[in-house]
Design an enzyme around this catalytic site. Structure first.
Site, PDB file in Angstrom:
ATOM      1  N   ASP A  32       1.949 -11.869  -2.514  1.00  0.00           N
ATOM      2  CA  ASP A  32       1.093 -10.742  -2.844  1.00  0.00           C
ATOM      3  C   ASP A  32       0.514 -10.989  -4.233  1.00  0.00           C
ATOM      4  O   ASP A  32       1.022 -11.828  -4.991  1.00  0.00           O
ATOM      5  CB  ASP A  32       1.919  -9.456  -2.796  1.00  0.00           C
ATOM      6  CG  ASP A  32       1.085  -8.235  -3.148  1.00  0.00           C
ATOM      7  OD1 ASP A  32      -0.082  -8.179  -2.732  1.00  0.00           O
ATOM      8  OD2 ASP A  32       1.607  -7.346  -3.836  1.00  0.00           O
ATOM      9  N   LYS A  33      -0.541 -10.277  -4.563  1.00  0.00           N
ATOM     10  CA  LYS A  33      -1.138 -10.448  -5.886  1.00  0.00           C
ATOM     11  C   LYS A  33      -0.682  -9.364  -6.851  1.00  0.00           C
ATOM     12  O   LYS A  33      -0.071  -9.644  -7.876  1.00  0.00           O
ATOM     13  CB  LYS A  33      -2.666 -10.440  -5.801  1.00  0.00           C
ATOM     14  CG  LYS A  33      -3.353 -10.705  -7.143  1.00  0.00           C
ATOM     15  CD  LYS A  33      -4.829 -10.486  -7.079  1.00  0.00           C
ATOM     16  CE  LYS A  33      -5.178  -9.010  -7.083  1.00  0.00           C
ATOM     17  NZ  LYS A  33      -4.861  -8.352  -8.369  1.00  0.00           N
ATOM     18  N   THR A  34      -0.963  -8.121  -6.496  1.00  0.00           N
ATOM     19  CA  THR A  34      -0.688  -7.018  -7.404  1.00  0.00           C
ATOM     20  C   THR A  34       0.810  -6.808  -7.548  1.00  0.00           C
ATOM     21  O   THR A  34       1.516  -6.572  -6.577  1.00  0.00           O
ATOM     22  CB  THR A  34      -1.348  -5.731  -6.896  1.00  0.00           C
ATOM     23  OG1 THR A  34      -2.741  -5.973  -6.701  1.00  0.00           O
ATOM     24  CG2 THR A  34      -1.153  -4.600  -7.877  1.00  0.00           C
ATOM     25  N   GLU A  43      -3.357   5.199  -9.722  1.00  0.00           N
ATOM     26  CA  GLU A  43      -3.602   6.631  -9.871  1.00  0.00           C
ATOM     27  C   GLU A  43      -3.179   7.122 -11.240  1.00  0.00           C
ATOM     28  O   GLU A  43      -3.880   7.927 -11.872  1.00  0.00           O
ATOM     29  CB  GLU A  43      -2.862   7.405  -8.781  1.00  0.00           C
ATOM     30  CG  GLU A  43      -3.580   7.452  -7.451  1.00  0.00           C
ATOM     31  CD  GLU A  43      -3.060   8.577  -6.574  1.00  0.00           C
ATOM     32  OE1 GLU A  43      -1.891   8.967  -6.756  1.00  0.00           O
ATOM     33  OE2 GLU A  43      -3.826   9.059  -5.730  1.00  0.00           O
ATOM     34  N   ASP A  70       4.402  -5.031   1.442  1.00  0.00           N
ATOM     35  CA  ASP A  70       4.804  -6.434   1.603  1.00  0.00           C
ATOM     36  C   ASP A  70       6.053  -6.590   2.465  1.00  0.00           C
ATOM     37  O   ASP A  70       6.484  -7.712   2.722  1.00  0.00           O
ATOM     38  CB  ASP A  70       5.080  -7.072   0.228  1.00  0.00           C
ATOM     39  CG  ASP A  70       3.875  -6.992  -0.694  1.00  0.00           C
ATOM     40  OD1 ASP A  70       2.765  -7.235  -0.212  1.00  0.00           O
ATOM     41  OD2 ASP A  70       4.056  -6.674  -1.884  1.00  0.00           O
ATOM     42  N   THR A 106      -3.781 -10.480  -0.294  1.00  0.00           N
ATOM     43  CA  THR A 106      -3.948  -9.301  -1.127  1.00  0.00           C
ATOM     44  C   THR A 106      -4.931  -8.329  -0.494  1.00  0.00           C
ATOM     45  O   THR A 106      -5.772  -8.718   0.323  1.00  0.00           O
ATOM     46  CB  THR A 106      -4.443  -9.695  -2.535  1.00  0.00           C
ATOM     47  OG1 THR A 106      -4.653  -8.524  -3.310  1.00  0.00           O
ATOM     48  CG2 THR A 106      -5.749 -10.470  -2.451  1.00  0.00           C
ATOM     49  N   GLY A 107      -4.823  -7.083  -0.876  1.00  0.00           N
ATOM     50  CA  GLY A 107      -5.743  -6.058  -0.410  1.00  0.00           C
ATOM     51  C   GLY A 107      -6.918  -5.858  -1.337  1.00  0.00           C
ATOM     52  O   GLY A 107      -7.798  -5.033  -1.057  1.00  0.00           O
ATOM     53  N   PHE A 160      -4.693   9.006   1.485  1.00  0.00           N
ATOM     54  CA  PHE A 160      -4.964   7.568   1.555  1.00  0.00           C
ATOM     55  C   PHE A 160      -3.984   6.900   2.505  1.00  0.00           C
ATOM     56  O   PHE A 160      -2.823   7.273   2.594  1.00  0.00           O
ATOM     57  CB  PHE A 160      -4.814   6.960   0.160  1.00  0.00           C
ATOM     58  CG  PHE A 160      -4.926   5.462   0.132  1.00  0.00           C
ATOM     59  CD1 PHE A 160      -6.151   4.850  -0.039  1.00  0.00           C
ATOM     60  CD2 PHE A 160      -3.803   4.659   0.273  1.00  0.00           C
ATOM     61  CE1 PHE A 160      -6.262   3.468  -0.076  1.00  0.00           C
ATOM     62  CE2 PHE A 160      -3.898   3.282   0.246  1.00  0.00           C
ATOM     63  CZ  PHE A 160      -5.132   2.691   0.070  1.00  0.00           C
ATOM     64  N   ASP A 213       6.257  -7.198  -3.950  1.00  0.00           N
ATOM     65  CA  ASP A 213       6.965  -6.184  -4.732  1.00  0.00           C
ATOM     66  C   ASP A 213       6.790  -4.778  -4.192  1.00  0.00           C
ATOM     67  O   ASP A 213       7.411  -3.850  -4.713  1.00  0.00           O
ATOM     68  CB  ASP A 213       6.477  -6.212  -6.182  1.00  0.00           C
ATOM     69  CG  ASP A 213       5.080  -5.627  -6.325  1.00  0.00           C
ATOM     70  OD1 ASP A 213       4.226  -5.939  -5.465  1.00  0.00           O
ATOM     71  OD2 ASP A 213       4.848  -4.868  -7.273  1.00  0.00           O
TER      72      ASP A 213
END
EC number: 7.6.2.1
Length: 1067
Positions: free
Chosen positions: A391-393, A493, A796, A671-672, A534, A792
């Protein structure tokens, strides 16, 4: 009452409050839980059954039974019983210890106390005694004992704050609200006791974020959703008390439904060991068959000669004797099957997992987080990783968001420019927010023009920050006046709401029906009409609010591609300008969101809210109906602008990726984020480089376009397996979620995989959690490689569970990824040490252990195999059992101790720093074997070691030959003369004096054989005579006999042959 037995799966749950008799007719599960596997009586039979289900243990039990049969066993039964009992005991103690811990946990949980409303009064009851339909009282900081329908609470508007760390690892507070019809009861015991509401809802399931049901009170139905449900495992916070109705209890709760068995991951070493054990069984059967055939042949040719010494038992012929021999050799050669292999492997794995837990170089002091091996069965698999899916974030980045830039009504904010319009480097100069008493002192921004626009009353700028202050699900805590603490479900957020707070639009508090905001010092309360939440499919969030003047507005924020599809046509020019800014933000590696709004009419909202009420009360198709409503209202939006939030890289990420790439490990980023952001992060991480020959970008929206997009790529014909293919140069591949959805179809997935495998770097952007798992499954299915997934967040988890090895990072998005992982730590850079140090060492240690283990077993077993050729294939032991046991234990533990000592000494940092010149490099042994001079040196060394021994034996044979050597030399000379000369006349010895003392080389009889030898009659015999020709001999009749020694005197005449005479006789 009729009892409704659950012979078929439950379709709908139906219950009544305060009516145990009615609820018991449905035989719902009670609240007691049981995670243990055994009890006092079932432990021994069940555990033995599980252990003997393993092939090796069942084999040795069969072997023990064979050893109890005296006809076929030459080995004591305890030689197998003792090791088998030890192995079973070790495994049994481990299983018992684990189950005892489960029993303790179950007992602790089941005996917790909670107040239950029974017969009009609150009583303290154990959790295990709670039943479906009971009304219970939960107080602050208490765990929720079952899945409850919230009835009332001590907070205004029947709110309650819960922490769900036990469910999803997130420590952020979440708000729940009871229905008004039940909230009116408050804590009135009489009203609660008289409550007879009936609930119809979905059956037990494992969906933590979904609930569908209805509550019927006084013949009126009220819709129930997840916001009104308290799940078992939650903790009540900041709420004095609340009452709830038990809907699911015990094993039916969503917590227990999610605690099912995780898919068991087996390593390639495990699979190899199973194959080896099966091959060893085949090898054992083969050599036993060979020895059986040898025994039968020997019995036919030689066995009758030895019946005098080893008489056969009555009724035992050669076939039956051979049958016994087969099973006897199964017993004698049983050591070839490793009885303690599995236990030894588990102990080694346990030790390797301790090394990971104790590694101080993988400890993160800022969060006091050490590395943790959550499983002990996958350590050596870390040394075989070929593909990493990341994952990226929060994984490559820190996931600590800061509001960096924004675009409002086509104007870019966040950059600094000089008088000539040139961009300036951002300095330490910060915007002063001291005018705002509620501002966050940690917030930093550098562009004064944005604050000036807000203070001047720019309507677009104020609407921009008003949207950020209203469109969110953040919870606000204000322990002291003016000290606000935001609890956000995501760092994005929190960063956006904090930015609105500093620029004068302070989110102060919220209720389920209102949101209070301080707008430039003025308190404004908005009525919250609806929240369009969301999710990963919508990729946007909206709120519908009514301001004090009665104006209704929909505020929406989300991914730019999603928002752009729903904009009013009049926003086309603003969309183009904003898109330019978004591309710049993405190029800087920033996370972006687009903001839009829509003014709503009263008549339209009345109809829409009515449809919304009907959809929320529906049990069947609720989500689909809500999606249609959301799509209907989220159209013709007016664009406000875009936000850019910075998420910096973690320390050491580029270096880690570079080192893993040198180890020939391929890293795919899933990643999203939008394509530009992902691409920029790829360059920042050294995954994408300018020197790459080409970077392919696939951004198609249909399957046909995806097929056309492959024209510039090196895609070949489809096959069922994908092998690594070499290409000239390095390539990169970037593919978005739309294209990936089509590329993962069956007719294109192999071509996608082949292309991706030939690229050095692969980045998939705008992907959903399901697509992440599908990509991992695709590589697992068609590539013979070990995969690792690292992430994380909750999005994921599916990817982590799909990979061979899952690694969780304890970051800002909760602990759900860690709870689902096999290994966990705090920073991405620790992955390098986990794989290249612990993974490599674990793999090498395991391989060396297996080599030595099988070598030791085979060396001992083959001794008995070769000894069979010298003992008539009689299944006799070559070595005494006690002797072998001592030798086995000595060499086993001694070799392990010596190996560990040498390895620890060579690999320790202390020795390296003390003797740097002697240890310039660590781990160069493997590289040195690639040098030809090393092999030449090894050959010359072995030759020089062997030559002295060979020379010594040759000289000793020539100078001091033994009798055997002399006889051999004489035979060779004789053969040489026979080949070159005619046979000489027989040698006639001169007459000798007969002595009454017999030679030690003579054999005496009652009558000599001189006449027989001189007559040459023995040369004409074609059949070997029986050793005992006399039928009346006591040897034949198995009678006791008396044997004389060679030195005994006898009155019979003897005839002696000297050694020389024997040679003459042979000639």
């Amino acid at each position: 009452f009729t009892f409704h037995l659950h012979l078929s799966p439950e379709v709908e749950r139906r219950l009544r409050a305060n009516d145990r008799a009615f609820n018991q007719t449905w035989q719902y599960a009670k609240n007691a839980i049981k995670t243990s596997k055994y009890n006092l009586f079932s432990f021994l039979p069940l555990n033995l059954f599980e252990q003997f289900s393993r092939l090796a243990n069942a084999y040795f039990l069969f072997l023990l039974i064979l050893q109890l049969i005296p006809q076929i066993s030459a080995v004591p039964w305890f030689t197998t019983a003792v090791p088998l009992i030890v192995v079973l005991s070790v495994s049994g103690v481990k299983d018992a210890n684990d189950d005892i811990n489960r029993h303790k946990q179950d007992k602790q949980v089941n005996n917790r106390k909670v107040k239950v409303l029974i017969h009009g009064e609150l009583r303290e009851e154990r959790w295990m005694n709670i039943q479906v339909g009971d009304i219970i009282k939960v107080e602050s900081n208490q765990f929720v004992p079952a899945d409850l329908l919230l009835l009332s609470s001590s907070e205004p508007l029947n709110l309650i704050y819960v922490e769900t760390a036990e469910l999803d690892g997130e420590t952020n507070l979440k708000v729940k609200q009871a229905l008004t019809v039940t909230g009116e009861m408050g804590d009135n015991i009489d009203d609660l006791s008289a409550f007879r509401g009936e609930v119809r809802c979905e059956p037990p399931n494992n969906h933590l974020d979904k609930f569908k049901g209805t509550l019927t009170v006084d013949e009126q139905q009220h819709g129930l959703d997840n916001d009104k449900i308290l799940l078992r495992g939650c903790t009540v916070r900041n709420t004095e008390w609340c009452f709830g109705l038990v809907i699911f209890a015990g094993l039916d709760t969503k917590l227990m439904q999610n605690s099912g068995r995780t898919t068991f991951k087996r390593t390639s070493i495990d699979q190899l060991m199973n194959i080896l054990v099966l091959c060893i069984f085949g090898f054992l059967a083969t050599i036993c068959a060979i020895m059986t055939v040898g025994h039968a042949i020997w019995e036919v040719n030689e066995g009758s000669t030895f019946t005098a010494f080893l008489p056969r038992q009555s009724g035992v012929d050669i076939p039956l004797s051979s049958f016994y021999t087969f099973w006897s050799y199964v017993i004698v050669l049983n050591t070839v099957v490793p009885i303690s292999l599995y236990v030894s492997v588990e102990m080694i794995r346990l030790g390797n997992s301790f090394f990971i837990d104790w590694d101080r170089k993988m400890y993160y002091p800022k969060k006091d987080t050490p590395a943790q091996a959550r499983t002990t069965t996958l350590n050596e698999e870390l040394g075989q990783i070929k593909y990493i899916f990341s994952d990226k974030t929060g994984t490559l980045t820190q996931n600590i968001m800061t509001f960096n830039k924004c675009s409002i009504n086509g104007r870019n904010y966040g950059e600094l420019y000089d008088f000539s319009g040139q961009r300036m480097e951002i300095t330490e100069v910060k915007v002063d927010f001291t005018w705002n008493q509620l501002a966050d002192p940690k917030f930093v921004f550098h562009d004064y023009s944005l604050l000036e626009s807000v203070k001047e009353g720019n309507p677009e700028a104020q609407a921009f920050f008003r949207l950020l202050a209203l469109c969110h699900t953040v919870m606000s805590e204000e322990k002291k006046e003016g000290e606000l603490n935001y609890q956000a479900q995501s760092p994005d957020e929190g960063a956006l709401v904090t930015a609105a707070r500093n620029f004068g639009f302070v989110f102060r508090s919220r209720t389920p029906e209102t949101i209070t905001v301080m707008e430039m010092g003025r308190k404004v309360t908005y009525e919250l009409l609806a929240v369009l939440d969301f999710n990963n499919m919508r990729k946007r969030m909206s709120v519908i609010v009514r301001d004090p003047e009665g104006k209704m507005t929909l505020y929406c924020k989300g991914a730019d591609t999603i928002i752009y599809e729903r904009l009013h046509p009049s926003c086309s020019k603003l969309k183009d300008v904003t898109s330019t800014h978004l591309n710049e933000y993405a190029g800087d590696g920033l996370r972006t969101l687009a903001l839009a709004y829509k003014d709503l009419e009263e008549s339209y909202m009345e109809r829409w809210l009515q449809r919304h009420q009907e959809a929320t009360t529906a049990i069947e198709g609720r989500e689909d109906r809500l999606d249609v409503l959301y799509e209907d209202i989220e159209t013709d939006l007016m664009l406000l602008g875009a936000t850019a939030v910075e998420d910096k890289l973690q320390d050491g990420v580029p270096h880690t990726i570079e080192q893993l790439a040198k180890a020939d490990i391929k890293i795919w980023v899933l990643t999203g984020d939008k394509q530009e952001t992902a691409e920029n992060i790829g360059y920042s991480c050294n995954m994408l480089r300018e020197e790459m020959k080409e970077i392919f970008v696939v951004t198609a929206n249909t399957a046909d376009k995806v097929i056309k997009a492959r024209a510039g790529l090196f895609w070949l014909q489809k096959t069922q397996t994908v092998q690594d293919e070499k290409v000239n140069g390095e390539y990169g591949l970037i593919i978005n979620g739309h294209s990936l959805a089509y590329a993962l179809q069956k007719d294109l997935e192999l071509e996608l995989l082949r292309t991706a495998c030939m690229c050095k770097t692969v980045i998939c952007c705008r992907v959903t959690p399901l697509q992440k798992a599908q990509v991992v499954e695709l590589v697992k299915k068609y590539k013979q490689a070990i995969t690792l997934a690292i992430g994380d967040g909750a999005n994921d988890v599916s990817m982590i569970k799909a990979a061979h090895i899952g690694v969780g990072i304890s970051g800002q998005e909760g602990m759900q990824a860690v709870l689902s992982s096999d290994f966990s730590f705090a920073q991405f850079r620790y992955l390098q040490r986990l794989l290249l140090v612990h993974g490599r060492w674990s793999y090498i240690r395991m391989c060396k252990f297996l080599q030595y283990f099988f070598y030791k077993n085979f060396s001992y077993t083959l001794l008995h195999f070769w000894y069979g050729f010298f003992c008539g294939f009689s299944a006799q032991m070559f070595l005494d059992t006690y002797y072998w046991t001592v030798i086995n234990q000595f060499f086993l533990w001694g070799s392990i101790a010596a190996y560990l000592a040498i390895t620890f000494t060579i690999s320790s940092n202390g020795l390296f720093f003390m003797f740097t010149s002697s240890f310039p490099f660590i781990g160069t042994a493997r590289n040195s074997l690639n040098q030809p001079n090393v092999w030449l040196t090894m050959f010359l060394t072995c030759l020089l070691c062997i030559l002295p021994t060979v020379a010594y034996r040759f000289l000793r044979m020539q100078l001091r030959p033994t009798i055997t050597d002399k006889v051999g030399n004489q035979i060779q000379k004789h053969k040489a003369r026979e080949e070159g000369q005619p046979a000489p006349a027989p040698y006639r010895p001169p007459p000798r004096r007969v002595s009454t003392r017999r030679s030690s080389y003579a054999f005496s009889h009652s009558q000599g054989y001189g006449d027989l030898v001189t007559s040459r009659k023995f040369l004409r015999l074609k059949r070997r005579p029986s050793l005992f020709g006399r039928k009346d001999s006591p040897l034949v009749e198995n009678q006791p006999q008396r044997y004389r020694t060679i030195t005994e005197e006898t009155e019979d005449s003897t005839f002696s042959f000297t050694f020389r005479e024997l040679n003459v006789l042979k000639k």
